[in-house]
Design a protein around this motif. Structure first.
Motif, mmCIF file in Angstrom:
data_model
loop_
_atom_site.group_PDB
_atom_site.id
_atom_site.type_symbol
_atom_site.label_atom_id
_atom_site.label_comp_id
_atom_site.label_asym_id
_atom_site.label_seq_id
_atom_site.Cartn_x
_atom_site.Cartn_y
_atom_site.Cartn_z
ATOM 1 N N VAL A 18 0.819 -1.216 0.000
ATOM 2 C CA VAL A 18 0.000 0.000 0.000
ATOM 3 C C VAL A 18 0.849 1.261 0.000
ATOM 4 O O VAL A 18 0.390 2.333 -0.428
ATOM 5 C CB VAL A 18 -0.951 0.005 1.207
ATOM 6 C CG1 VAL A 18 -1.941 -1.156 1.120
ATOM 7 C CG2 VAL A 18 -0.181 -0.036 2.519
ATOM 8 N N TRP A 46 -0.642 3.718 -2.794
ATOM 9 C CA TRP A 46 -2.077 3.848 -2.995
ATOM 10 C C TRP A 46 -2.534 5.252 -2.589
ATOM 11 O O TRP A 46 -2.054 5.824 -1.598
ATOM 12 C CB TRP A 46 -2.819 2.800 -2.173
ATOM 13 C CG TRP A 46 -2.575 1.398 -2.654
ATOM 14 C CD1 TRP A 46 -1.640 0.987 -3.568
ATOM 15 C CD2 TRP A 46 -3.269 0.222 -2.238
ATOM 16 N NE1 TRP A 46 -1.715 -0.362 -3.760
ATOM 17 C CE2 TRP A 46 -2.708 -0.865 -2.955
ATOM 18 C CE3 TRP A 46 -4.298 -0.027 -1.360
ATOM 19 C CZ2 TRP A 46 -3.143 -2.175 -2.803
ATOM 20 C CZ3 TRP A 46 -4.748 -1.331 -1.195
ATOM 21 C CH2 TRP A 46 -4.191 -2.391 -1.911
ATOM 22 N N ALA A 56 -5.786 -7.288 -4.881
ATOM 23 C CA ALA A 56 -4.469 -6.688 -5.100
ATOM 24 C C ALA A 56 -3.357 -7.692 -4.903
ATOM 25 O O ALA A 56 -2.223 -7.453 -5.329
ATOM 26 C CB ALA A 56 -4.268 -5.508 -4.154
ATOM 27 N N ASP A 76 -9.490 -4.420 -0.795
ATOM 28 C CA ASP A 76 -9.535 -3.735 -2.091
ATOM 29 C C ASP A 76 -10.277 -2.404 -2.010
ATOM 30 O O ASP A 76 -10.161 -1.576 -2.912
ATOM 31 C CB ASP A 76 -10.196 -4.638 -3.131
ATOM 32 C CG ASP A 76 -9.497 -5.981 -3.240
ATOM 33 O OD1 ASP A 76 -8.296 -5.990 -3.536
ATOM 34 O OD2 ASP A 76 -10.160 -7.005 -3.014
ATOM 35 N N SER A 103 -7.910 0.289 -2.565
ATOM 36 C CA SER A 103 -7.164 0.378 -3.823
ATOM 37 C C SER A 103 -7.758 1.444 -4.727
ATOM 38 O O SER A 103 -8.946 1.741 -4.686
ATOM 39 C CB SER A 103 -7.164 -0.976 -4.535
ATOM 40 O OG SER A 103 -8.486 -1.312 -4.931
ATOM 41 N N ASP A 104 -6.920 2.022 -5.558
ATOM 42 C CA ASP A 104 -7.340 3.131 -6.421
ATOM 43 C C ASP A 104 -8.465 2.741 -7.364
ATOM 44 O O ASP A 104 -9.340 3.563 -7.665
ATOM 45 C CB ASP A 104 -6.148 3.625 -7.247
ATOM 46 C CG ASP A 104 -5.103 4.333 -6.393
ATOM 47 O OD1 ASP A 104 -5.251 4.303 -5.148
ATOM 48 O OD2 ASP A 104 -4.155 4.900 -6.958
#
Length: 636
Positions: free
Chosen positions: A191, A206, A271, A456, A459-460
């Motif tokens: 991350v 992230w 991820a 997740d 996550s982006d």
């Protein structure tokens, strides 16, 4: 006869004396005894919570609060003025409960004054009004008396009224502490960025973590090495996997010692393995292609009184998001990627308040253990049109439509994020009969843990896009996943007082009479504005006709007729503007008159009720006395 008259005079004099004493006492109490308060509202909206009072009692620094409210510009906005009165009452209650640690100033920043300059310099949000050059302020500035540190609430939005106590308490707590809260990250996912083993490709940090760094002192920890949690205020544990014994012991002791923790676990971390679901997941494929994608935190969760249902992923047919399957292929609804909005958030929880939507992917489900001593409070729940499927069904999924085939709803709302509080035992406690805990492995009366059954979500791909702006990459959020992380850390970093605060009941109630006055005034405004627009069009038409005639005649200057028409229009425009102001003034006067009536009613209602009761009692006694006299006369 004379005795009856003397009795009536005495009764009337006594009644007048009672009324005078009650009225005098009421006025005196209202004016001079301001410290005595009784909250008689339905939901006790004027009463500070025990958490806020505990925060105030622990203050060791003097704090100055300045409440800026443009009262002069708010005459035509009764709801805004009502909210401002509620805010001021709350702030005065806060200052009074602080034993002198908080000093409150209330300022009306009139246009073009030093007060307006101070409001602007403090960073308060200025809202432009209809009058050119005039700005409206409605915010709060807090300063520590022993330093230049300051915090502001830029604009006290009425729609965030139920969060007022939390936001002000957070401002006070921020000013009272001497440093930024520190957040320690222990993560089984990259991350914070780095390089992919084998390929050496850089992995960007992230966005959720990058935004967290802007507000907190974020540190990445290796607890199996030399790092410790001693100087950490909040633990952020993400996808615990392969944790060493030292790390597990440190996390266990941190939580049992009262340290707040935010934990993200996952039955299948996208991820950690590329399944083709996310465009940016390919960057991680070389690193995590053959690894187990489930978090390993069962023992820790069990010690805290909950579990994530093992090897099961949540499907939600009602909240499924559409995902892109590539160029030329229409987006498909993915039952394992749901997005949850306010209807799925627990009411009055500060963590999820004001969030628009939080998106998840292959999330798990949390549930309390049957014999848990802790309190399990859901924060985000699913719809009822859900099902739990084996992790393997989504891990190697190539077509999202496969999840819809054979989908059977279980008609249950599952928990994907929860708060856990209360007494807990060490995850490393002995299993002997008496249940003793080994030396150094403590039991805690009140742990503070938040658990999210998805990694997740950070996550982006699920909440932010990256756009190029003059050579710089700018993150543009399209969901509230990042805000969820910041809100949770922010509340946990505030200590037990801020953690226990919840949203308050709303103060606003519908003012039917005021709304009727407003509708009547708006109708008059509309009528007057239509008149202005009609006369404006007529005058502009006459001026255009005169201008055409002037051009046809070849004259360079305005004619007398044109000047007269222009001046007549200007006078007419001023007259109609005066009418508009008069309508506005009349609206404010009607509302103020109604407010004065209500205030008079509130002031005199109880005294008048007491007078009525006293009068009825006096009449009852007099009738009994008269009846007694008549019986005496009859007997004699």
């Amino acid at each position: 006869m004379q005795r009856n008259w003397r009795h009536r005079i005495a009764s009337g004099t006594g009644l007048a004396a009672v009324i005078t004493v009650i009225l005098f006492t009421t006025v005196a109490l209202d004016r001079f005894v301001t410290g005595w308060r009784i909250d008689l509202t339905e939901r006790r909206i004027h009463t500070l919570s025990s958490a806020t009072r505990a925060l105030l009692q622990g203050l060791e620094r003097d704090i100055e609060l300045t409440f800026y409210f443009s009262a002069s510009q708010a005459q035509g906005f009764p709801q805004l003025r009502s909210h401002a009165r509620y805010v001021e009452d709350f702030l005065r209650e806060l200052a009074q409960a602080s034993d002198g640690r908080i000093r409150l100033s209330v300022i009306d920043p009139l246009p073009f004054t030093d007060a307006e300059d101070d409001a602007a310099a403090a960073g308060l949000q200025a809202v432009p009004l209809n009058v050119p050059g005039e700005m409206f302020y409605f915010g709060l500035e807090g300063r520590r008396a022993d330093s230049e540190r300051s915090e502001v609430i830029r604009f006290l939005q009425p729609d965030r009224e139920r969060l007022l106590e939390y936001e002000v308490a957070r401002l006070v707590h921020t000013l009272a502490r001497d440093r930024e809260p520190s957040v320690g990250i222990v993560s089984g996912l990259p991350v914070t960025g780095g390089f992919a083993p084998g390929t050496g490709r850089p992995l960007p940090e992230w966005t959720s973590i990058s935004q967290l760094r802007q507000l907190f002192d974020v540190r990445t920890l290796d607890l199996d090495g030399t790092d410790t949690l001693d100087a950490i205020d909040v633990l952020l544990l993400i996808h615990p996997q392969g944790l060493g014994e030292a790390t597990r012991a440190a996390i266990d002791q941190f939580v049992l010692g009262g340290g707040p923790a935010l934990v993200f676990v996952d039955p299948h971390a996208e991820a950690a393995e590329s399944s083709g679901m996310f465009p940016d997941a390919d960057a991680l494929a070389d690193t995590f292609a053959d690894t187990d994608t489930a978090s390993e935190a069962g023992d820790l969760l069990a010690a805290w009184g909950l579990r994530m249902i093992p090897e099961r992923v949540l499907l939600d047919a009602d909240r499924a998001l559409a995902v892109s399957m590539g160029q030329g292929v229409p987006p498909l609804r993915h039952l394992a990627i749901p997005g949850y909005g306010p209807d799925h958030f627990t009411p009055d929880e500060v963590v999820t308040a004001q969030l628009e939507q939080v998106n998840f992917a292959t999330a798990g489900v949390l549930e309390p253990l049957p014999d848990a001593a802790t309190t399990f409070t859901p924060l985000i729940v699913s719809s009822r049109n859900t099902a739990l499927v084996p992790t393997e069904q989504v891990r190697f999924l190539t077509d999202p439509r496969q999840l819809a085939r054979g989908f059977v709803a279980d008609d249950a709302r599952h928990v994907v994020a929860a708060r856990v509080t209360g007494p807990a035992r060490s995850a490393r406690a002995n299993d002997d009969a008496d249940g003793d805990i080994a030396p150094g492995e403590r039991a805690q009366d009140d742990i503070q843990v938040m658990v999210v059954a998805d990694t997740d979500v950070l996550s982006d791909a699920l909440w932010v896009t990256q756009q190029s702006f003059f050579g710089r990459t700018i993150p543009v959020p399209w969901a509230s996943n990042g805000d969820l992380l910041i809100n949770a850390i922010d509340q946990l970093a505030g200590g037990s007082q801020l953690i226990s605060l919840r949203g308050r009941a709303g103060f606003q109630r519908p003012f039917t009479r005021v709304e009727m006055l407003q509708r009547r005034a708006e109708a008059r405004f509309l009528e007057t504005e239509q008149e202005l627009e009609g006369r404006l069009r007529d005058t502009e038409g006459r001026l255009a006709e005169l201008e055409r005639q002037r051009l046809d005649a070849g004259v360079d200057t305005l004619t007398v007729e044109q000047l007269e028409a222009l001046q007549a229009f200007q006078h007419e425009q001023l007259r109609i503007r005066r009418e508009l102001r008069e309508v506005q003034r009349q609206l404010t006067e009607d509302i103020d008159r109604l407010g004065r009536r209500l205030q008079l009613l509130n002031t005199l209602a109880v005294p008048l009720l007491l007078v009525l009761v006293a009068t009825l009692l006096a009449l009852h006694r007099r009738r009994r006395r008269q009846l007694g006299l008549r019986l005496s006369d009859l007997e004699s």
